[in-house]
Design an enzyme around this catalytic site. Structure first.
Site, PDB file in Angstrom:
ATOM      1  N   VAL A   1      -5.531 -11.018  -6.543  1.00 60.29           N
ATOM      2  CA  VAL A   1      -5.380  -9.718  -5.865  1.00 60.29           C
ATOM      3  C   VAL A   1      -3.930  -9.232  -5.890  1.00 60.29           C
ATOM      4  O   VAL A   1      -3.642  -8.099  -6.301  1.00 60.29           O
ATOM      5  CB  VAL A   1      -5.880  -9.826  -4.399  1.00 60.29           C
ATOM      6  CG1 VAL A   1      -5.666  -8.518  -3.675  1.00 60.29           C
ATOM      7  CG2 VAL A   1      -7.347 -10.217  -4.369  1.00 60.29           C
TER       8      VAL A   1
ATOM      9  N   HIS B   1     -23.209  14.748   1.961  1.00 64.02           N
ATOM     10  CA  HIS B   1     -23.132  15.100   0.532  1.00 64.02           C
ATOM     11  C   HIS B   1     -22.099  16.205   0.346  1.00 64.02           C
ATOM     12  O   HIS B   1     -22.061  17.131   1.151  1.00 64.02           O
ATOM     13  CB  HIS B   1     -24.491  15.576   0.034  1.00 64.02           C
ATOM     14  CG  HIS B   1     -24.455  16.019  -1.397  1.00 64.02           C
ATOM     15  ND1 HIS B   1     -24.373  15.116  -2.437  1.00 64.02           N
ATOM     16  CD2 HIS B   1     -24.449  17.262  -1.951  1.00 64.02           C
ATOM     17  CE1 HIS B   1     -24.344  15.786  -3.591  1.00 64.02           C
ATOM     18  NE2 HIS B   1     -24.383  17.086  -3.314  1.00 64.02           N
TER      19      HIS B   1
ATOM     20  N   LYS C   1       0.837  -1.209   0.000  1.00 67.45           N
ATOM     21  CA  LYS C   1       0.000   0.000   0.000  1.00 67.45           C
ATOM     22  C   LYS C   1       0.867   1.252   0.000  1.00 67.45           C
ATOM     23  O   LYS C   1       0.441   2.307  -0.475  1.00 67.45           O
ATOM     24  CB  LYS C   1      -0.953   0.006   1.182  1.00 67.45           C
ATOM     25  CG  LYS C   1      -2.294  -0.586   0.820  1.00 67.45           C
ATOM     26  CD  LYS C   1      -2.321  -2.093   0.795  1.00 67.45           C
ATOM     27  CE  LYS C   1      -2.360  -2.813  -0.482  1.00 67.45           C
ATOM     28  NZ  LYS C   1      -2.317  -4.267  -0.368  1.00 67.45           N
TER      29      LYS C   1
HETATM   30  C1  LIG Z   1       2.000  -8.847  -1.325  1.00 72.76           C
HETATM   31  C2  LIG Z   1       0.893  -9.078  -0.335  1.00 72.76           C
HETATM   32  C3  LIG Z   1      -0.050  -8.109  -0.142  1.00 72.76           C
HETATM   33  C4  LIG Z   1      -1.080  -8.305   0.761  1.00 72.76           C
HETATM   34  N1  LIG Z   1      -2.002  -7.310   0.943  1.00 72.76           N
HETATM   35  C5  LIG Z   1      -3.006  -7.492   1.825  1.00 72.76           C
HETATM   36  C6  LIG Z   1      -3.960  -6.470   2.051  1.00 72.76           C
HETATM   37  O1  LIG Z   1      -3.900  -5.393   1.466  1.00 72.76           O
HETATM   38  N2  LIG Z   1      -4.947  -6.699   2.943  1.00 72.76           N
HETATM   39  C7  LIG Z   1      -5.051  -7.894   3.621  1.00 72.76           C
HETATM   40  O2  LIG Z   1      -5.969  -8.059   4.415  1.00 72.76           O
HETATM   41  N3  LIG Z   1      -4.145  -8.881   3.428  1.00 72.76           N
HETATM   42  C8  LIG Z   1      -3.132  -8.706   2.545  1.00 72.76           C
HETATM   43  N4  LIG Z   1      -2.200  -9.704   2.388  1.00 72.76           N
HETATM   44  C9  LIG Z   1      -2.364 -10.952   3.138  1.00 72.76           C
HETATM   45  C10 LIG Z   1      -1.866 -10.783   4.581  1.00 72.76           C
HETATM   46  O3  LIG Z   1      -0.532 -10.319   4.565  1.00 72.76           O
HETATM   47  C11 LIG Z   1      -1.958 -12.109   5.312  1.00 72.76           C
HETATM   48  O4  LIG Z   1      -3.269 -12.610   5.184  1.00 72.76           O
HETATM   49  C12 LIG Z   1      -1.633 -11.935   6.791  1.00 72.76           C
HETATM   50  O5  LIG Z   1      -0.322 -11.456   6.950  1.00 72.76           O
HETATM   51  C13 LIG Z   1      -1.789 -13.276   7.513  1.00 72.76           C
HETATM   52  O6  LIG Z   1      -1.487 -13.087   8.852  1.00 72.76           O
HETATM   53  P1  LIG Z   1      -0.959 -14.301   9.752  1.00 72.76           P
HETATM   54  O7  LIG Z   1      -0.817 -13.747  11.119  1.00 72.76           O
HETATM   55  O8  LIG Z   1      -1.803 -15.475   9.542  1.00 72.76           O
HETATM   56  O9  LIG Z   1       0.457 -14.682   9.138  1.00 72.76           O
HETATM   57  P2  LIG Z   1       1.740 -13.834   8.799  1.00 72.76           P
HETATM   58  O10 LIG Z   1       1.475 -12.400   8.696  1.00 72.76           O
HETATM   59  O11 LIG Z   1       2.365 -14.498   7.622  1.00 72.76           O
HETATM   60  O12 LIG Z   1       2.667 -14.048  10.067  1.00 72.76           O
HETATM   61  C14 LIG Z   1       3.178 -15.295  10.378  1.00 72.76           C
HETATM   62  C15 LIG Z   1       4.436 -15.099  11.190  1.00 72.76           C
HETATM   63  O13 LIG Z   1       4.829 -16.354  11.698  1.00 72.76           O
HETATM   64  C16 LIG Z   1       6.237 -16.435  11.710  1.00 72.76           C
HETATM   65  N5  LIG Z   1       6.616 -17.851  11.761  1.00 72.76           N
HETATM   66  C17 LIG Z   1       6.397 -18.798  10.806  1.00 72.76           C
HETATM   67  N6  LIG Z   1       6.836 -20.005  11.241  1.00 72.76           N
HETATM   68  C18 LIG Z   1       7.314 -19.802  12.498  1.00 72.76           C
HETATM   69  C19 LIG Z   1       7.875 -20.666  13.472  1.00 72.76           C
HETATM   70  N7  LIG Z   1       8.015 -21.969  13.272  1.00 72.76           N
HETATM   71  N8  LIG Z   1       8.269 -20.119  14.642  1.00 72.76           N
HETATM   72  C20 LIG Z   1       8.122 -18.789  14.893  1.00 72.76           C
HETATM   73  N9  LIG Z   1       7.582 -17.936  13.995  1.00 72.76           N
HETATM   74  C21 LIG Z   1       7.177 -18.440  12.823  1.00 72.76           C
HETATM   75  C22 LIG Z   1       6.611 -15.738  10.399  1.00 72.76           C
HETATM   76  O14 LIG Z   1       7.948 -15.277  10.461  1.00 72.76           O
HETATM   77  C23 LIG Z   1       5.610 -14.611  10.345  1.00 72.76           C
HETATM   78  O15 LIG Z   1       6.123 -13.424  10.922  1.00 72.76           O
HETATM   79  C24 LIG Z   1      -1.153  -9.519   1.505  1.00 72.76           C
HETATM   80  C25 LIG Z   1      -0.171 -10.500   1.324  1.00 72.76           C
HETATM   81  C26 LIG Z   1       0.843 -10.290   0.426  1.00 72.76           C
HETATM   82  C27 LIG Z   1       1.889 -11.346   0.249  1.00 72.76           C
END
Ligand SMILES: Cc1cc2nc3c(=O)[nH]c(=O)nc-3n(C[C@H](O)[C@H](O)[C@H](O)COP(=O)(O)OP(=O)(O)OC[C@H]3O[C@@H](n4cnc5c(N)ncnc54)[C@H](O)[C@@H]3O)c2cc1C
Length: 444
Positions: A174, A431, A47
Protein backbone atom coordinates in the site's frame (compact mmCIF):
# COMPACT_ATOMS: atom_id res chain seq x y z
CA UNK A 1 -9.95 4.11 37.95
CA UNK A 2 -6.77 5.40 36.34
CA UNK A 3 -5.26 4.41 33.00
CA UNK A 4 -1.86 5.15 31.55
CA UNK A 5 -1.78 5.23 27.75
CA UNK A 6 1.62 5.13 26.07
CA UNK A 7 1.62 6.72 22.62
CA UNK A 8 -0.70 9.42 21.27
CA UNK A 9 -1.37 8.09 17.76
CA UNK A 10 -4.89 7.16 16.63
CA UNK A 11 -4.80 4.18 18.99
CA UNK A 12 -3.66 6.16 22.03
CA UNK A 13 -5.19 9.61 21.78
CA UNK A 14 -8.63 8.47 20.65
CA UNK A 15 -8.76 6.00 23.55
CA UNK A 16 -7.62 8.70 25.96
CA UNK A 17 -10.40 11.01 24.80
CA UNK A 18 -13.08 8.34 25.06
CA UNK A 19 -11.85 7.29 28.50
CA UNK A 20 -11.93 10.89 29.73
CA UNK A 21 -15.44 11.38 28.29
CA UNK A 22 -16.47 8.37 30.34
CA UNK A 23 -15.01 9.90 33.49
CA UNK A 24 -11.77 7.93 33.66
CA UNK A 25 -8.56 9.62 34.73
CA UNK A 26 -5.88 9.22 32.04
CA UNK A 27 -2.15 9.81 31.83
CA UNK A 28 -1.23 10.02 28.15
CA UNK A 29 2.48 9.81 27.36
CA UNK A 30 3.89 10.80 23.98
CA UNK A 31 7.54 11.09 22.99
CA UNK A 32 6.91 12.81 19.65
CA UNK A 33 3.97 14.76 18.23
CA UNK A 34 0.37 14.01 19.12
CA UNK A 35 -1.39 12.23 16.28
CA UNK A 36 1.40 9.68 15.89
CA UNK A 37 2.44 8.22 12.56
CA UNK A 38 -1.03 8.66 11.09
CA UNK A 39 -1.29 12.40 11.47
CA UNK A 40 2.36 13.40 11.23
CA UNK A 41 3.97 11.05 8.74
CA UNK A 42 1.35 8.59 7.50
CA UNK A 43 -2.30 8.82 6.49
CA UNK A 44 -2.71 12.58 6.52
CA UNK A 45 0.47 13.90 4.86
CA UNK A 46 0.30 11.20 2.18
CA UNK A 47 -3.32 12.03 1.42
CA UNK A 48 -2.35 15.68 1.20
CA UNK A 49 0.16 14.64 -1.51
CA UNK A 50 -2.58 12.54 -3.15
CA UNK A 51 -4.81 15.59 -3.35
CA UNK A 52 -2.04 17.59 -5.08
CA UNK A 53 -1.57 14.71 -7.50
CA UNK A 54 -5.31 14.59 -8.18
CA UNK A 55 -5.46 18.33 -8.91
CA UNK A 56 -2.52 18.01 -11.31
CA UNK A 57 -4.08 15.05 -13.09
CA UNK A 58 -7.39 16.89 -13.36
CA UNK A 59 -5.70 19.91 -14.93
CA UNK A 60 -3.87 17.64 -17.35
CA UNK A 61 -7.16 16.09 -18.42
CA UNK A 62 -8.81 19.49 -18.89
CA UNK A 63 -8.58 19.42 -22.68
CA UNK A 64 -10.85 16.41 -22.90
CA UNK A 65 -13.47 18.54 -21.11
CA UNK A 66 -13.12 21.33 -23.68
CA UNK A 67 -10.90 23.53 -21.57
CA UNK A 68 -7.95 24.65 -23.65
CA UNK A 69 -5.08 27.13 -23.58
CA UNK A 70 -4.45 26.15 -20.01
CA UNK A 71 -1.01 26.92 -18.67
CA UNK A 72 0.03 25.96 -15.20
CA UNK A 73 3.16 25.77 -13.11
CA UNK A 74 4.00 23.18 -10.52
CA UNK A 75 5.83 24.26 -7.39
CA UNK A 76 6.78 21.22 -5.33
CA UNK A 77 7.73 23.39 -2.37
CA UNK A 78 4.10 24.54 -2.24
CA UNK A 79 3.02 20.89 -2.16
CA UNK A 80 5.21 20.25 0.89
CA UNK A 81 4.10 23.54 2.50
CA UNK A 82 0.43 22.61 2.01
CA UNK A 83 1.09 19.18 3.53
CA UNK A 84 2.80 20.79 6.54
CA UNK A 85 -0.05 23.27 7.00
CA UNK A 86 -2.63 20.45 6.89
CA UNK A 87 -0.70 18.42 9.46
CA UNK A 88 -0.23 21.43 11.77
CA UNK A 89 -3.90 22.34 11.59
CA UNK A 90 -5.07 18.84 12.46
CA UNK A 91 -2.44 18.41 15.14
CA UNK A 92 -3.59 21.67 16.74
CA UNK A 93 -7.12 20.25 16.76
CA UNK A 94 -6.03 17.11 18.58
CA UNK A 95 -3.94 19.12 21.06
CA UNK A 96 -7.00 21.20 21.90
CA UNK A 97 -9.17 18.11 22.41
CA UNK A 98 -6.56 16.61 24.71
CA UNK A 99 -6.81 19.61 27.07
CA UNK A 100 -9.46 17.67 28.94
CA UNK A 101 -9.48 17.99 32.72
CA UNK A 102 -9.21 14.23 33.18
CA UNK A 103 -6.22 13.86 30.81
CA UNK A 104 -2.70 14.51 32.04
CA UNK A 105 -0.53 14.82 28.96
CA UNK A 106 3.10 13.92 29.57
CA UNK A 107 5.69 14.70 26.93
CA UNK A 108 8.54 12.20 26.93
CA UNK A 109 9.49 8.61 26.41
CA UNK A 110 7.82 6.07 28.66
CA UNK A 111 9.64 2.97 29.89
CA UNK A 112 8.06 0.24 32.01
CA UNK A 113 9.34 0.19 35.58
CA UNK A 114 6.99 -2.50 36.81
CA UNK A 115 3.62 -3.89 35.78
CA UNK A 116 1.73 -0.85 37.11
CA UNK A 117 4.32 1.87 36.63
CA UNK A 118 6.04 3.67 33.75
CA UNK A 119 8.90 6.11 34.05
CA UNK A 120 9.11 9.23 31.92
CA UNK A 121 12.25 11.33 32.32
CA UNK A 122 12.82 9.96 35.84
CA UNK A 123 9.23 10.63 36.99
CA UNK A 124 7.13 7.57 37.80
CA UNK A 125 3.44 7.26 36.89
CA UNK A 126 1.30 4.41 38.22
CA UNK A 127 -2.19 3.27 37.25
CA UNK A 128 -4.66 0.43 37.53
CA UNK A 129 -4.43 -0.27 33.80
CA UNK A 130 -1.91 0.46 31.07
CA UNK A 131 -2.60 0.61 27.34
CA UNK A 132 0.41 0.37 25.06
CA UNK A 133 -0.11 2.18 21.75
CA UNK A 134 3.43 2.85 20.61
CA UNK A 135 2.91 2.08 16.92
CA UNK A 136 5.36 0.81 14.36
CA UNK A 137 8.48 1.75 12.43
CA UNK A 138 9.56 1.24 8.80
CA UNK A 139 11.23 -2.06 8.00
CA UNK A 140 14.28 -2.40 5.80
CA UNK A 141 15.81 -5.25 3.83
CA UNK A 142 18.80 -7.23 5.10
CA UNK A 143 20.74 -6.58 1.89
CA UNK A 144 24.04 -5.05 0.94
CA UNK A 145 23.74 -1.27 0.75
CA UNK A 146 20.45 -1.00 2.63
CA UNK A 147 22.13 1.64 4.80
CA UNK A 148 23.41 3.67 1.83
CA UNK A 149 23.00 7.34 2.78
CA UNK A 150 20.01 9.03 1.19
CA UNK A 151 17.76 5.99 0.85
CA UNK A 152 14.33 7.26 1.79
CA UNK A 153 11.64 5.79 4.00
CA UNK A 154 8.02 6.92 3.93
CA UNK A 155 8.97 9.55 6.50
CA UNK A 156 11.81 11.23 4.61
CA UNK A 157 10.14 11.24 1.22
CA UNK A 158 7.46 13.54 2.64
CA UNK A 159 10.06 16.29 3.03
CA UNK A 160 12.27 15.97 -0.05
CA UNK A 161 12.97 19.28 -1.73
CA UNK A 162 12.55 18.39 -5.39
CA UNK A 163 10.68 15.80 -7.39
CA UNK A 164 13.19 13.13 -8.45
CA UNK A 165 13.40 12.54 -12.17
CA UNK A 166 13.65 8.80 -11.53
CA UNK A 167 12.24 7.16 -8.42
CA UNK A 168 12.72 3.50 -7.56
CA UNK A 169 10.19 2.20 -5.04
CA UNK A 170 11.13 -1.04 -3.33
CA UNK A 171 7.87 -2.69 -2.30
CA UNK A 172 4.53 -2.89 -4.09
CA UNK A 173 2.39 -2.78 -0.97
CA UNK A 174 0.00 0.00 0.00
CA UNK A 175 2.59 2.57 1.04
CA UNK A 176 4.93 1.93 -1.90
CA UNK A 177 2.13 2.15 -4.44
CA UNK A 178 0.66 5.32 -2.98
CA UNK A 179 4.01 7.09 -3.30
CA UNK A 180 4.57 5.57 -6.76
CA UNK A 181 1.20 6.93 -7.85
CA UNK A 182 1.65 10.47 -6.52
CA UNK A 183 5.23 10.85 -7.71
CA UNK A 184 4.17 9.66 -11.16
CA UNK A 185 1.59 12.46 -11.13
CA UNK A 186 4.29 14.86 -9.95
CA UNK A 187 6.33 13.90 -13.03
CA UNK A 188 8.79 11.22 -11.85
CA UNK A 189 9.64 8.17 -13.88
CA UNK A 190 8.71 5.50 -11.36
CA UNK A 191 9.79 1.88 -11.11
CA UNK A 192 8.27 -0.38 -8.45
CA UNK A 193 10.07 -3.59 -7.47
CA UNK A 194 7.86 -6.14 -5.75
CA UNK A 195 9.06 -9.49 -4.41
CA UNK A 196 5.70 -11.29 -4.65
CA UNK A 197 3.89 -12.49 -7.75
CA UNK A 198 1.40 -9.62 -7.50
CA UNK A 199 1.30 -6.17 -5.99
CA UNK A 200 -0.80 -5.72 -2.84
CA UNK A 201 -0.30 -9.30 -1.64
CA UNK A 202 -3.13 -9.18 0.91
CA UNK A 203 -5.75 -7.88 -1.49
CA UNK A 204 -8.04 -9.73 -3.91
CA UNK A 205 -5.77 -11.02 -6.70
CA UNK A 206 -8.18 -9.98 -9.42
CA UNK A 207 -8.17 -6.44 -8.07
CA UNK A 208 -4.39 -6.40 -7.66
CA UNK A 209 -3.83 -7.55 -11.24
CA UNK A 210 -6.16 -4.97 -12.73
CA UNK A 211 -4.88 -2.14 -10.57
CA UNK A 212 -1.38 -3.05 -11.72
CA UNK A 213 -2.54 -2.70 -15.33
CA UNK A 214 -4.07 0.71 -14.56
CA UNK A 215 -0.94 1.97 -12.87
CA UNK A 216 1.20 0.61 -15.71
CA UNK A 217 -1.00 2.49 -18.19
CA UNK A 218 -0.14 5.65 -16.27
CA UNK A 219 3.52 4.94 -16.99
CA UNK A 220 4.55 3.34 -13.69
CA UNK A 221 6.83 0.40 -14.35
CA UNK A 222 5.91 -2.39 -11.95
CA UNK A 223 8.23 -5.37 -11.81
CA UNK A 224 6.92 -8.27 -9.75
CA UNK A 225 8.82 -11.38 -8.61
CA UNK A 226 11.81 -9.09 -8.20
CA UNK A 227 14.03 -9.93 -5.26
CA UNK A 228 16.11 -6.87 -4.45
CA UNK A 229 19.62 -7.98 -3.54
CA UNK A 230 21.63 -4.78 -3.21
CA UNK A 231 21.73 -1.01 -3.46
CA UNK A 232 24.75 1.13 -4.31
CA UNK A 233 25.28 4.79 -5.01
CA UNK A 234 27.91 6.88 -6.79
CA UNK A 235 26.86 9.93 -4.80
CA UNK A 236 24.36 11.25 -7.35
CA UNK A 237 22.30 8.26 -8.41
CA UNK A 238 21.42 4.83 -7.04
CA UNK A 239 21.71 1.41 -8.57
CA UNK A 240 19.20 -1.12 -7.23
CA UNK A 241 20.06 -4.70 -8.12
CA UNK A 242 17.41 -7.38 -8.16
CA UNK A 243 17.03 -10.99 -9.14
CA UNK A 244 14.14 -12.02 -11.35
CA UNK A 245 13.71 -15.53 -12.64
CA UNK A 246 17.41 -16.25 -11.96
CA UNK A 247 18.57 -13.20 -13.86
CA UNK A 248 20.29 -10.25 -12.23
CA UNK A 249 18.84 -6.90 -13.32
CA UNK A 250 19.28 -3.30 -12.21
CA UNK A 251 17.27 -0.10 -11.91
CA UNK A 252 19.11 3.22 -11.88
CA UNK A 253 17.32 6.08 -10.15
CA UNK A 254 17.84 9.44 -8.49
CA UNK A 255 16.00 8.45 -5.33
CA UNK A 256 15.13 5.14 -3.73
CA UNK A 257 12.13 4.65 -1.46
CA UNK A 258 12.31 1.64 0.84
CA UNK A 259 8.67 0.63 1.40
CA UNK A 260 8.91 -2.98 2.46
CA UNK A 261 6.45 -2.87 5.32
CA UNK A 262 6.43 -1.82 8.94
CA UNK A 263 7.14 -3.64 12.17
CA UNK A 264 5.91 -3.14 15.72
CA UNK A 265 7.92 -0.53 17.62
CA UNK A 266 9.24 -2.86 20.28
CA UNK A 267 12.35 -0.89 21.18
CA UNK A 268 13.23 0.07 24.69
CA UNK A 269 9.95 -0.24 26.58
CA UNK A 270 11.30 -3.11 28.68
CA UNK A 271 8.47 -5.47 27.71
CA UNK A 272 10.44 -8.56 28.64
CA UNK A 273 11.53 -7.18 32.03
CA UNK A 274 7.92 -6.74 33.13
CA UNK A 275 6.84 -10.07 31.66
CA UNK A 276 4.82 -8.87 28.65
CA UNK A 277 4.82 -11.50 25.95
CA UNK A 278 5.96 -10.48 22.50
CA UNK A 279 4.99 -12.59 19.49
CA UNK A 280 6.20 -12.73 15.92
CA UNK A 281 4.18 -9.69 14.83
CA UNK A 282 4.33 -7.59 17.99
CA UNK A 283 2.96 -7.53 21.52
CA UNK A 284 0.77 -10.62 21.83
CA UNK A 285 -2.90 -9.88 22.63
CA UNK A 286 -6.22 -11.69 22.87
CA UNK A 287 -9.50 -10.55 21.27
CA UNK A 288 -9.90 -7.83 23.93
CA UNK A 289 -6.41 -6.49 23.12
CA UNK A 290 -5.29 -7.76 26.52
CA UNK A 291 -1.71 -8.93 26.89
CA UNK A 292 -0.69 -11.90 29.03
CA UNK A 293 -0.54 -9.38 31.92
CA UNK A 294 -4.29 -8.94 32.43
CA UNK A 295 -4.31 -5.21 33.27
CA UNK A 296 -1.99 -4.30 30.38
CA UNK A 297 -3.44 -3.92 26.87
CA UNK A 298 -1.79 -3.27 23.50
CA UNK A 299 -3.67 -1.57 20.66
CA UNK A 300 -2.78 -0.50 17.13
CA UNK A 301 0.35 -1.22 15.14
CA UNK A 302 2.23 -2.41 18.24
CA UNK A 303 0.28 -5.68 18.22
CA UNK A 304 0.84 -6.10 14.47
CA UNK A 305 -2.68 -7.44 13.85
CA UNK A 306 -3.79 -4.85 11.32
CA UNK A 307 -1.63 -1.83 10.68
CA UNK A 308 -4.31 0.73 9.92
CA UNK A 309 -5.25 3.92 11.76
CA UNK A 310 -8.93 3.02 12.15
CA UNK A 311 -7.94 -0.46 13.37
CA UNK A 312 -5.85 1.19 16.09
CA UNK A 313 -8.75 3.42 17.14
CA UNK A 314 -11.32 0.63 17.28
CA UNK A 315 -8.96 -1.74 19.04
CA UNK A 316 -8.60 1.06 21.62
CA UNK A 317 -12.38 1.12 22.11
CA UNK A 318 -12.45 -2.67 22.47
CA UNK A 319 -9.69 -2.47 25.11
CA UNK A 320 -11.37 0.36 27.00
CA UNK A 321 -14.76 -1.37 27.00
CA UNK A 322 -13.11 -4.49 28.37
CA UNK A 323 -11.33 -2.55 31.09
CA UNK A 324 -14.60 -0.88 32.06
CA UNK A 325 -16.60 -4.11 31.90
CA UNK A 326 -18.80 -2.75 29.13
CA UNK A 327 -20.45 -4.74 26.38
CA UNK A 328 -18.80 -4.31 23.02
CA UNK A 329 -20.29 -4.99 19.62
CA UNK A 330 -17.34 -4.08 17.44
CA UNK A 331 -16.41 -6.81 14.98
CA UNK A 332 -12.73 -6.21 14.32
CA UNK A 333 -12.74 -8.86 11.60
CA UNK A 334 -14.72 -6.56 9.29
CA UNK A 335 -11.94 -4.04 8.70
CA UNK A 336 -12.06 -1.87 5.59
CA UNK A 337 -8.79 -0.93 3.90
CA UNK A 338 -8.04 1.49 1.10
CA UNK A 339 -5.16 2.22 -1.23
CA UNK A 340 -5.03 5.86 -2.26
CA UNK A 341 -3.47 5.36 -5.66
CA UNK A 342 -5.01 6.82 -8.80
CA UNK A 343 -7.33 5.05 -9.30
CA UNK A 344 -8.04 4.11 -5.71
CA UNK A 345 -8.61 0.59 -4.44
CA UNK A 346 -10.53 -0.59 -1.41
CA UNK A 347 -11.51 -3.81 0.23
CA UNK A 348 -13.53 -5.22 3.10
CA UNK A 349 -14.29 -8.72 4.26
CA UNK A 350 -13.18 -11.99 2.72
CA UNK A 351 -11.56 -12.31 -0.69
CA UNK A 352 -12.48 -14.97 -3.23
CA UNK A 353 -9.09 -16.67 -2.67
CA UNK A 354 -9.53 -16.70 1.10
CA UNK A 355 -12.95 -18.34 0.74
CA UNK A 356 -11.53 -20.95 -1.63
CA UNK A 357 -8.69 -21.72 0.79
CA UNK A 358 -11.23 -22.23 3.57
CA UNK A 359 -13.46 -24.38 1.37
CA UNK A 360 -16.31 -21.85 1.43
CA UNK A 361 -18.31 -22.06 -1.81
CA UNK A 362 -18.73 -18.57 -3.28
CA UNK A 363 -20.08 -16.75 -6.26
CA UNK A 364 -18.62 -13.40 -7.29
CA UNK A 365 -20.79 -10.62 -8.65
CA UNK A 366 -19.14 -7.87 -10.64
CA UNK A 367 -19.86 -4.51 -12.17
CA UNK A 368 -17.64 -2.07 -14.00
CA UNK A 369 -17.18 1.67 -13.71
CA UNK A 370 -17.35 1.97 -17.49
CA UNK A 371 -21.09 1.26 -17.14
CA UNK A 372 -21.54 3.74 -14.29
CA UNK A 373 -23.09 7.00 -15.50
CA UNK A 374 -21.29 9.24 -13.00
CA UNK A 375 -17.90 7.67 -13.74
CA UNK A 376 -18.45 8.24 -17.46
CA UNK A 377 -19.25 11.94 -16.87
CA UNK A 378 -16.05 12.20 -14.87
CA UNK A 379 -14.00 10.48 -17.55
CA UNK A 380 -12.83 7.99 -14.91
CA UNK A 381 -14.15 4.67 -16.09
CA UNK A 382 -11.28 2.41 -15.11
CA UNK A 383 -12.22 -0.03 -12.37
CA UNK A 384 -14.65 -2.62 -11.10
CA UNK A 385 -16.57 -3.72 -8.05
CA UNK A 386 -16.54 -7.34 -7.00
CA UNK A 387 -18.86 -8.71 -4.35
CA UNK A 388 -18.15 -12.11 -2.79
CA UNK A 389 -21.31 -13.98 -1.82
CA UNK A 390 -21.77 -17.32 -0.13
CA UNK A 391 -25.10 -18.89 0.65
CA UNK A 392 -26.87 -15.57 0.09
CA UNK A 393 -24.62 -13.78 2.59
CA UNK A 394 -22.22 -11.08 1.41
CA UNK A 395 -18.77 -11.92 2.75
CA UNK A 396 -16.57 -9.38 1.00
CA UNK A 397 -16.40 -6.45 -1.36
CA UNK A 398 -13.35 -5.43 -3.37
CA UNK A 399 -13.15 -2.57 -5.80
CA UNK A 400 -10.86 -0.20 -7.58
CA UNK A 401 -11.82 2.95 -9.37
CA UNK A 402 -12.74 6.56 -8.56
CA UNK A 403 -13.52 7.15 -4.88
CA UNK A 404 -13.26 3.44 -4.07
CA UNK A 405 -12.20 4.41 -0.53
CA UNK A 406 -15.57 6.12 0.04
CA UNK A 407 -17.73 3.55 -1.72
CA UNK A 408 -16.36 0.68 0.36
CA UNK A 409 -17.95 2.13 3.47
CA UNK A 410 -21.45 1.07 2.43
CA UNK A 411 -20.32 -2.52 1.92
CA UNK A 412 -18.48 -2.37 5.24
CA UNK A 413 -21.58 -1.19 7.09
CA UNK A 414 -23.70 -3.96 5.64
CA UNK A 415 -21.14 -6.75 5.94
CA UNK A 416 -20.53 -5.83 9.58
CA UNK A 417 -24.29 -6.21 10.11
CA UNK A 418 -24.16 -9.60 8.33
CA UNK A 419 -26.48 -8.44 5.55
CA UNK A 420 -27.77 -10.87 2.95
CA UNK A 421 -27.54 -10.30 -0.78
CA UNK A 422 -31.21 -9.53 -0.72
CA UNK A 423 -30.66 -6.77 1.84
CA UNK A 424 -27.81 -5.32 -0.24
CA UNK A 425 -30.13 -5.33 -3.26
CA UNK A 426 -32.95 -3.57 -1.46
CA UNK A 427 -30.99 -0.39 -0.72
CA UNK A 428 -31.81 2.56 -2.96
CA UNK A 429 -28.89 4.53 -4.33
CA UNK A 430 -28.96 8.13 -5.49
CA UNK A 431 -28.56 8.44 -9.23
CA UNK A 432 -26.16 9.16 -10.79
CA UNK A 433 -23.47 8.34 -8.23
CA UNK A 434 -20.30 6.29 -8.15
CA UNK A 435 -21.80 4.22 -5.32
CA UNK A 436 -24.23 2.75 -7.83
CA UNK A 437 -21.34 0.53 -8.89
CA UNK A 438 -22.05 -1.54 -5.77
CA UNK A 439 -25.76 -1.67 -6.56
CA UNK A 440 -25.00 -2.85 -10.10
CA UNK A 441 -22.68 -5.55 -8.76
CA UNK A 442 -25.20 -7.00 -6.33
CA UNK A 443 -27.83 -7.06 -9.08
CA UNK A 444 -25.44 -8.63 -11.59
C1 LIG B 1 3.19 6.53 4.79
C2 LIG B 1 2.06 5.93 5.57
C3 LIG B 1 0.78 6.08 5.11
C4 LIG B 1 -0.28 5.53 5.81
N1 LIG B 1 -1.56 5.71 5.34
C5 LIG B 1 -2.59 5.18 6.01
C6 LIG B 1 -3.92 5.38 5.56
O1 LIG B 1 -4.17 6.04 4.56
N2 LIG B 1 -4.93 4.82 6.27
C7 LIG B 1 -4.70 4.07 7.40
O2 LIG B 1 -5.64 3.58 8.01
N3 LIG B 1 -3.44 3.88 7.86
C8 LIG B 1 -2.39 4.41 7.19
N4 LIG B 1 -1.11 4.24 7.68
C9 LIG B 1 -0.93 3.43 8.89
C10 LIG B 1 -1.25 4.26 10.14
O3 LIG B 1 -0.47 5.44 10.14
C11 LIG B 1 -0.97 3.43 11.39
O4 LIG B 1 -1.65 2.20 11.28
C12 LIG B 1 -1.44 4.16 12.64
O5 LIG B 1 -0.76 5.38 12.78
C13 LIG B 1 -1.19 3.28 13.87
O6 LIG B 1 -1.62 3.97 14.99
P1 LIG B 1 -1.00 3.67 16.43
O7 LIG B 1 -1.75 4.53 17.38
O8 LIG B 1 -0.95 2.22 16.66
O9 LIG B 1 0.52 4.13 16.32
P2 LIG B 1 1.21 5.46 15.85
O10 LIG B 1 0.33 6.31 15.04
O11 LIG B 1 2.51 5.06 15.26
O12 LIG B 1 1.47 6.24 17.21
C14 LIG B 1 2.35 5.74 18.16
C15 LIG B 1 2.86 6.90 18.99
O13 LIG B 1 3.57 6.38 20.08
C16 LIG B 1 4.67 7.21 20.38
N5 LIG B 1 5.64 6.44 21.15
C17 LIG B 1 6.36 5.36 20.74
N6 LIG B 1 7.11 4.88 21.76
C18 LIG B 1 6.83 5.67 22.83
C19 LIG B 1 7.28 5.66 24.18
N7 LIG B 1 8.12 4.75 24.64
N8 LIG B 1 6.80 6.62 25.00
C20 LIG B 1 5.92 7.56 24.56
N9 LIG B 1 5.46 7.59 23.29
C21 LIG B 1 5.91 6.65 22.45
C22 LIG B 1 5.15 7.60 18.98
O14 LIG B 1 5.90 8.80 19.05
C23 LIG B 1 3.86 7.77 18.23
O15 LIG B 1 3.40 9.11 18.26
C24 LIG B 1 -0.04 4.80 7.01
C25 LIG B 1 1.26 4.67 7.49
C26 LIG B 1 2.30 5.22 6.79
C27 LIG B 1 3.70 5.07 7.31
Amino acid sequence: MKIIIIGAGPGGYETALLAAQRGVEVVLVESGHVGGTCLNEGCIPTKSFCRNAEVLDTIRSAESFGISDLSYGFDFKAVVDWKNAVVEQLRGGVETLLKHKLITFVKGKAVFKDQHTVTVDSTDYSADYIIIATGSVSSSLPIEGADTPGILTSREILDIETVPERLCVIGGGVIGLEFASVFRSFGSEVTVLEYCKDILPRFDTDLAKRLKQSLSKRGIEIITQAQVTGISSDGTSYKVTYNRKDKEETVVSDKVLMAVGRRANLNSLNFEDVGIEVGRRGVAVNGFMQTNVPHIYAVGDINGLMMLAHAATYQGIVALDHIMGMENKIDLSVMPAAVFTSPEAASVGMTEDECKEKGIPVKCLKSFFRANGKAVTMGETDGFCKVVVSDDRVLGCHLYGPHASDIIQEACALISRKATLDEFQSIIHTHPTLAEVLQSAVHA
